[in-house]
Design a protein around this motif. Structure first.
Motif, PDB file in Angstrom:
ATOM      1  N   ALA A 126      44.273  29.117  41.141  1.00 18.47           N
ATOM      2  CA  ALA A 126      45.217  29.005  42.252  1.00 18.47           C
ATOM      3  C   ALA A 126      45.278  30.298  43.050  1.00 18.47           C
ATOM      4  O   ALA A 126      45.323  30.274  44.291  1.00 18.47           O
ATOM      5  N   GLU A 127      45.273  31.422  42.367  1.00 20.48           N
ATOM      6  CA  GLU A 127      45.315  32.710  43.048  1.00 20.48           C
ATOM      7  C   GLU A 127      44.023  32.948  43.827  1.00 20.48           C
ATOM      8  O   GLU A 127      44.050  33.422  44.968  1.00 20.48           O
ATOM      9  N   SER A 128      42.887  32.602  43.232  1.00 21.10           N
ATOM     10  CA  SER A 128      41.602  32.764  43.913  1.00 21.10           C
ATOM     11  C   SER A 128      41.540  31.914  45.171  1.00 21.10           C
ATOM     12  O   SER A 128      40.931  32.305  46.170  1.00 21.10           O
ATOM     13  N   ALA A 129      42.175  30.749  45.139  1.00 19.84           N
ATOM     14  CA  ALA A 129      42.154  29.849  46.292  1.00 19.84           C
ATOM     15  C   ALA A 129      42.878  30.445  47.492  1.00 19.84           C
ATOM     16  O   ALA A 129      42.616  30.063  48.634  1.00 19.84           O
ATOM     17  N   ARG A 130      43.805  31.406  47.238  1.00 18.08           N
ATOM     18  CA  ARG A 130      44.537  32.049  48.323  1.00 18.08           C
ATOM     19  C   ARG A 130      43.697  33.091  49.046  1.00 18.08           C
ATOM     20  O   ARG A 130      44.044  33.522  50.142  1.00 18.08           O
ATOM     21  N   ILE A 131      42.588  33.505  48.422  1.00 18.43           N
ATOM     22  CA  ILE A 131      41.794  34.627  48.919  1.00 18.43           C
ATOM     23  C   ILE A 131      40.560  34.090  49.638  1.00 18.43           C
ATOM     24  O   ILE A 131      39.816  33.284  49.074  1.00 18.43           O
ATOM     25  N   PRO A 132      40.325  34.488  50.884  1.00 20.84           N
ATOM     26  CA  PRO A 132      39.158  33.977  51.605  1.00 20.84           C
ATOM     27  C   PRO A 132      37.844  34.123  50.844  1.00 20.84           C
ATOM     28  O   PRO A 132      36.976  33.240  50.929  1.00 20.84           O
ATOM     29  N   MET A 133      37.666  35.225  50.094  1.00 19.88           N
ATOM     30  CA  MET A 133      36.429  35.408  49.344  1.00 19.88           C
ATOM     31  C   MET A 133      36.394  34.590  48.052  1.00 19.88           C
ATOM     32  O   MET A 133      35.411  34.618  47.311  1.00 19.88           O
ATOM     33  N   GLN A 134      37.491  33.873  47.759  1.00 16.00           N
ATOM     34  CA  GLN A 134      37.557  32.921  46.655  1.00 16.00           C
ATOM     35  C   GLN A 134      37.371  33.553  45.278  1.00 16.00           C
ATOM     36  O   GLN A 134      36.881  32.903  44.348  1.00 16.00           O
ATOM     37  N   ARG A 135      37.743  34.803  45.145  1.00 19.97           N
ATOM     38  CA  ARG A 135      37.742  35.431  43.823  1.00 19.97           C
ATOM     39  C   ARG A 135      38.693  36.610  43.825  1.00 19.97           C
ATOM     40  O   ARG A 135      39.031  37.164  44.880  1.00 19.97           O
ATOM     41  N   LEU A 136      39.140  36.986  42.624  1.00 20.74           N
ATOM     42  CA  LEU A 136      39.927  38.197  42.482  1.00 20.74           C
ATOM     43  C   LEU A 136      39.000  39.404  42.522  1.00 20.74           C
ATOM     44  O   LEU A 136      37.811  39.293  42.217  1.00 20.74           O
ATOM     45  N   GLY A 137      39.540  40.539  42.900  1.00 18.71           N
ATOM     46  CA  GLY A 137      38.745  41.755  42.943  1.00 18.71           C
ATOM     47  C   GLY A 137      38.559  42.353  41.560  1.00 18.71           C
ATOM     48  O   GLY A 137      39.164  41.925  40.579  1.00 18.71           O
ATOM     49  N   SER A 138      37.704  43.365  41.502  1.00 21.04           N
ATOM     50  CA  SER A 138      37.441  44.056  40.242  1.00 21.04           C
ATOM     51  C   SER A 138      37.638  45.554  40.436  1.00 21.04           C
ATOM     52  O   SER A 138      37.598  46.053  41.575  1.00 21.04           O
ATOM     53  N   PRO A 139      37.841  46.298  39.357  1.00 21.10           N
ATOM     54  CA  PRO A 139      37.893  47.755  39.490  1.00 21.10           C
ATOM     55  C   PRO A 139      36.649  48.324  40.146  1.00 21.10           C
ATOM     56  O   PRO A 139      36.726  49.314  40.866  1.00 21.10           O
ATOM     57  N   GLU A 140      35.492  47.697  39.912  1.00 22.64           N
ATOM     58  CA  GLU A 140      34.255  48.167  40.531  1.00 22.64           C
ATOM     59  C   GLU A 140      34.331  48.072  42.060  1.00 22.64           C
ATOM     60  O   GLU A 140      33.819  48.947  42.771  1.00 22.64           O
ATOM     61  N   ASP A 141      34.962  47.016  42.584  1.00 22.03           N
ATOM     62  CA  ASP A 141      35.094  46.872  44.033  1.00 22.03           C
ATOM     63  C   ASP A 141      35.857  48.055  44.624  1.00 22.03           C
ATOM     64  O   ASP A 141      35.491  48.590  45.672  1.00 22.03           O
ATOM     65  N   VAL A 142      36.929  48.459  43.957  1.00 19.68           N
ATOM     66  CA  VAL A 142      37.729  49.592  44.429  1.00 19.68           C
ATOM     67  C   VAL A 142      36.935  50.883  44.297  1.00 19.68           C
ATOM     68  O   VAL A 142      36.919  51.721  45.206  1.00 19.68           O
TER      69      VAL A 142
END
Length: 257
Positions: free
Chosen positions: A212-228
């Motif tokens: 449900a949370e991923s569906a709110r995000i245009p990229m369709q996934r949660l971020g990761s520490p690596e992304d930051v």
């Protein structure tokens, strides 16, 4: 503080690794930022407050990859003496300091009606006061360098129940732009604003909640520490040498929804 290589102004050359101090580096985003910068050739000073074992494990991991490249330093950032000592110790380890990453942060809800002085002092102290005074000390200790602050995408759209935290991160975001003007051209100041980041070692969402949370995000996934960490590495790199005073969102487009 564990001991790293010792360099002096007389022995520094163009090949001397750059040195970064990362606050809150023992775990999660801070630890991943340290790994990312280390892999890019940086020496890293790993700040921690209470997580001594985790910080030392990370330093040992990095030292096994490249000797004399990682050190730990303990400080309570809510205490003046701890903040003042931190910059000095980080610089003394390798005889130089090139970057400060203000990552350490307290985070918890404070619904209106429940905010007390202790929570306010903690949230404002870790998220705004400490980065302010660390940045001031860094600016006084180096001739040139770069600062990256870790803020929050919810500065623009605060979450209900997190008024004190959101206000503190908002103050840090504004501080970054103010310092970018005041410290230019010798010091660049930027920020990274994470969205919903997935913690592999501490995730409480069920599969249904995560979907449900991923569906709110245009990229369709949660971020990761690596992304930051990738964003921090870029802002500290030569490729970003003409970038200052920006806040880079790393949120998969969440701010657009």
């Amino acid at each position: 503080m564990t001991q790293g290589a010792k360099y002096t102004a007389d022995t520094r050359t163009a090949a001397t690794p750059r040195v970064a101090l990362i606050t809150g580096a023992a775990r999660r985003i801070g630890a991943q930022i340290a790994r990312e910068l280390h892999a890019d050739g940086w020496c890293v000073a790993l700040h921690y407050r209470q997580s001594a074992e985790a910080a030392q494990e990370l330093a040992t991991e990095l030292e096994s990859l490249r000797p004399d490249s990682a050190a730990t330093v303990q400080a309570d950032l809510l205490e003046r003496a701890g903040r003042e000592r931190l910059i000095e110790q980080a610089k003394q380890t390798w005889g130089q300091l090139d970057a400060l990453v203000n990552n350490a942060s307290s985070y918890y809800p404070t619904p209106i009606g429940s905010i007390d002085e202790s929570a306010f002092d903690d949230l404002m102290g870790s998220n705004f006061k400490a980065p302010l005074f660390l940045s001031q000390a860094f600016a006084g200790a180096v001739t040139q360098g770069s600062i990256v602050n870790i803020v929050d995408i919810h500065v623009q759209a605060p979450m209900c129940g997190f008024a004190a935290y959101s206000a503190a991160k908002g103050a840090l975001d504004t501080l970054g732009r103010a310092l970018a003007r005041e410290l230019a051209p010798r010091i660049r100041v930027n920020a990274v604003a994470p969205g919903h980041i997935l913690w592999s070692d501490h995730e409480t969402l069920s599969d249904a909640q995560m979907q449900a949370e991923s569906a709110r995000i245009p990229m369709q996934r949660l971020g990761s520490p690596e992304d930051v960490a990738h964003a921090v590495r870029f802002l500290l790199s030569e490729q970003a040498s003409y970038i200052t005073g920006v806040t880079l969102p790393v949120d998969g487009g969440l701010r657009l929804t």
